[in-house]
Design a protein around this motif. Structure first.
Motif, mmCIF file in Angstrom:
data_model
loop_
_atom_site.group_PDB
_atom_site.id
_atom_site.type_symbol
_atom_site.label_atom_id
_atom_site.label_comp_id
_atom_site.label_asym_id
_atom_site.label_seq_id
_atom_site.Cartn_x
_atom_site.Cartn_y
_atom_site.Cartn_z
ATOM 1 N N PHE A 1 0.843 -1.194 0.000
ATOM 2 C CA PHE A 1 0.000 0.000 0.000
ATOM 3 C C PHE A 1 0.877 1.242 0.000
ATOM 4 O O PHE A 1 1.849 1.321 0.754
ATOM 5 N N GLY A 2 0.522 2.211 -0.831
ATOM 6 C CA GLY A 2 1.248 3.475 -0.842
ATOM 7 C C GLY A 2 0.886 4.310 0.372
ATOM 8 O O GLY A 2 -0.258 4.288 0.832
ATOM 9 N N ALA A 3 1.849 5.044 0.892
ATOM 10 C CA ALA A 3 1.605 5.919 2.036
ATOM 11 C C ALA A 3 0.745 7.097 1.617
ATOM 12 O O ALA A 3 0.764 7.512 0.455
ATOM 13 N N VAL A 4 -0.005 7.640 2.565
ATOM 14 C CA VAL A 4 -0.722 8.892 2.312
ATOM 15 C C VAL A 4 0.335 9.982 2.336
ATOM 16 O O VAL A 4 0.837 10.366 3.382
ATOM 17 N N ASP A 5 0.689 10.436 1.145
ATOM 18 C CA ASP A 5 1.822 11.355 1.013
ATOM 19 C C ASP A 5 1.379 12.781 0.715
ATOM 20 O O ASP A 5 2.050 13.527 0.043
ATOM 21 N N CYS A 6 0.236 13.150 1.242
ATOM 22 C CA CYS A 6 -0.252 14.521 1.117
ATOM 23 C C CYS A 6 0.430 15.339 2.205
ATOM 24 O O CYS A 6 0.049 15.279 3.373
ATOM 25 N N VAL A 7 1.462 16.060 1.847
ATOM 26 C CA VAL A 7 2.167 16.887 2.812
ATOM 27 C C VAL A 7 1.571 18.287 2.721
ATOM 28 O O VAL A 7 1.605 18.912 1.672
ATOM 29 N N SER A 8 0.974 18.731 3.814
ATOM 30 C CA SER A 8 0.213 19.962 3.793
ATOM 31 C C SER A 8 0.513 20.812 5.028
ATOM 32 O O SER A 8 -0.172 20.695 6.044
ATOM 33 N N PRO A 9 1.528 21.664 4.960
ATOM 34 C CA PRO A 9 1.846 22.502 6.124
ATOM 35 C C PRO A 9 0.663 23.344 6.597
ATOM 36 O O PRO A 9 0.512 23.578 7.787
ATOM 37 N N GLU A 10 -0.193 23.770 5.664
ATOM 38 C CA GLU A 10 -1.336 24.585 6.077
ATOM 39 C C GLU A 10 -2.339 23.791 6.912
ATOM 40 O O GLU A 10 -3.175 24.364 7.597
ATOM 41 N N HIS A 11 -2.241 22.462 6.885
ATOM 42 C CA HIS A 11 -3.078 21.608 7.727
ATOM 43 C C HIS A 11 -2.229 20.844 8.745
ATOM 44 O O HIS A 11 -2.627 19.807 9.252
ATOM 45 N N ASP A 12 -1.046 21.384 9.038
ATOM 46 C CA ASP A 12 -0.141 20.799 10.038
ATOM 47 C C ASP A 12 0.171 19.334 9.768
ATOM 48 O O ASP A 12 0.234 18.521 10.684
ATOM 49 N N PHE A 13 0.370 18.983 8.508
ATOM 50 C CA PHE A 13 0.766 17.633 8.157
ATOM 51 C C PHE A 13 2.041 17.739 7.338
ATOM 52 O O PHE A 13 2.047 18.259 6.234
ATOM 53 N N TYR A 14 3.120 17.263 7.907
ATOM 54 C CA TYR A 14 4.430 17.412 7.305
ATOM 55 C C TYR A 14 5.020 16.060 6.936
ATOM 56 O O TYR A 14 4.461 15.011 7.261
ATOM 57 N N LEU A 15 6.175 16.104 6.305
ATOM 58 C CA LEU A 15 6.871 14.884 5.911
ATOM 59 C C LEU A 15 7.084 13.966 7.112
ATOM 60 O O LEU A 15 6.890 12.753 7.018
ATOM 61 N N GLU A 16 7.440 14.540 8.229
ATOM 62 C CA GLU A 16 7.639 13.749 9.441
ATOM 63 C C GLU A 16 6.360 13.006 9.830
ATOM 64 O O GLU A 16 6.403 11.866 10.285
ATOM 65 N N ASP A 17 5.206 13.668 9.645
ATOM 66 C CA ASP A 17 3.925 13.029 9.969
ATOM 67 C C ASP A 17 3.666 11.837 9.050
ATOM 68 O O ASP A 17 3.154 10.812 9.481
ATOM 69 N N MET A 18 4.022 11.994 7.776
ATOM 70 C CA MET A 18 3.842 10.897 6.828
ATOM 71 C C MET A 18 4.703 9.714 7.234
ATOM 72 O O MET A 18 4.236 8.578 7.276
ATOM 73 N N TYR A 19 5.968 9.964 7.565
ATOM 74 C CA TYR A 19 6.842 8.861 7.953
ATOM 75 C C TYR A 19 6.374 8.223 9.261
ATOM 76 O O TYR A 19 6.390 7.001 9.404
ATOM 77 N N GLU A 20 5.921 9.036 10.205
ATOM 78 C CA GLU A 20 5.394 8.487 11.457
ATOM 79 C C GLU A 20 4.180 7.595 11.181
ATOM 80 O O GLU A 20 4.044 6.513 11.745
ATOM 81 N N SER A 21 3.304 8.032 10.279
ATOM 82 C CA SER A 21 2.117 7.228 9.960
ATOM 83 C C SER A 21 2.507 5.915 9.274
ATOM 84 O O SER A 21 1.818 4.910 9.422
ATOM 85 N N CYS A 22 3.627 5.907 8.548
ATOM 86 C CA CYS A 22 4.102 4.664 7.925
ATOM 87 C C CYS A 22 4.493 3.641 8.986
ATOM 88 O O CYS A 22 4.205 2.447 8.844
ATOM 89 N N TYR A 23 5.139 4.096 10.030
ATOM 90 C CA TYR A 23 5.496 3.191 11.126
ATOM 91 C C TYR A 23 4.237 2.678 11.817
ATOM 92 O O TYR A 23 4.170 1.510 12.203
#
Length: 186
Positions: A55-77
């Protein structure tokens, strides 16, 4: 029906819809929080574990919604802890130090690479780093056969392939080549 079609392939990757989510964020049409979207996606992934390989990660990186690259990687774990074979996304422009800090190549056997085209030196560099690290690489948004010859991807996808479905055709990637398959209409 979808599960039946998936059973015809040795490897099936389900993309997260992160690009569509990103467009909704940009247009101000986001109807659910990004964390809620991810939770719903992972719930769906768990339902599909017997039919989908990765499954591909949810890779919507959106600083305006406080979702950053770090959040994506954390969600992968988090997905991995739920038993989901998730692919963290590395973009052509992702800072390699971040990939190292998050130990992506040590902890995931496969990653998705976005923005890797022959004319983008950053994509070439990221692909080379990933291959040297020993991970399988899925190429997102690969539409040109020249990309398959230049990069030795494990798997690829492209939204443009979906147009063929209205004609009863789907695509599969095997041995470095894009192949067409007839999908029966009932």
């Amino acid at each position: 029906r979808l599960k039946e079609e998936f059973s015809n392939f040795d490897f099936v990757l389900l993309d997260s819809g992160g690009f569509t989510l990103q467009l909704a964020v940009q247009k101000g049409e986001l109807r659910v929080s990004i964390p809620d979207y991810i939770k719903e996606y992972y719930d769906f992934c768990e339902e599909m574990l017997d039919h989908v390989t990765a499954f591909g990660a949810v890779d919507c990186v959106s600083p305006e919604h406080d979702f950053y690259l770090e959040d994506m990687y954390e969600s992968c774990y988090e997905a991995r802890e739920r038993g989901i074979h998730i692919l963290p996304t590395i973009w052509a422009t992702t800072d390699w130090k971040m990939v190292q800090d998050w130990k992506i190549c040590e902890n995931f056997d496969m990653v998705g690479l976005s923005g890797a085209r022959n004319d983008r030196p950053h994509g070439v560099m990221q692909f080379s780093r990933l291959k040297r690290a020993g991970v399988k690489v899925h190429g997102y948004a690969m539409t040109s056969q020249s990309h398959f010859q230049h990069y030795k991807f494990f798997s690829v996808d492209s939204i443009s392939w979906s147009a063929a479905q209205r004609y009863g055709i789907t695509f599969g990637f095997s041995a470095g080549k894009l192949r067409t398959y007839s999908i029966g209409r009932k």
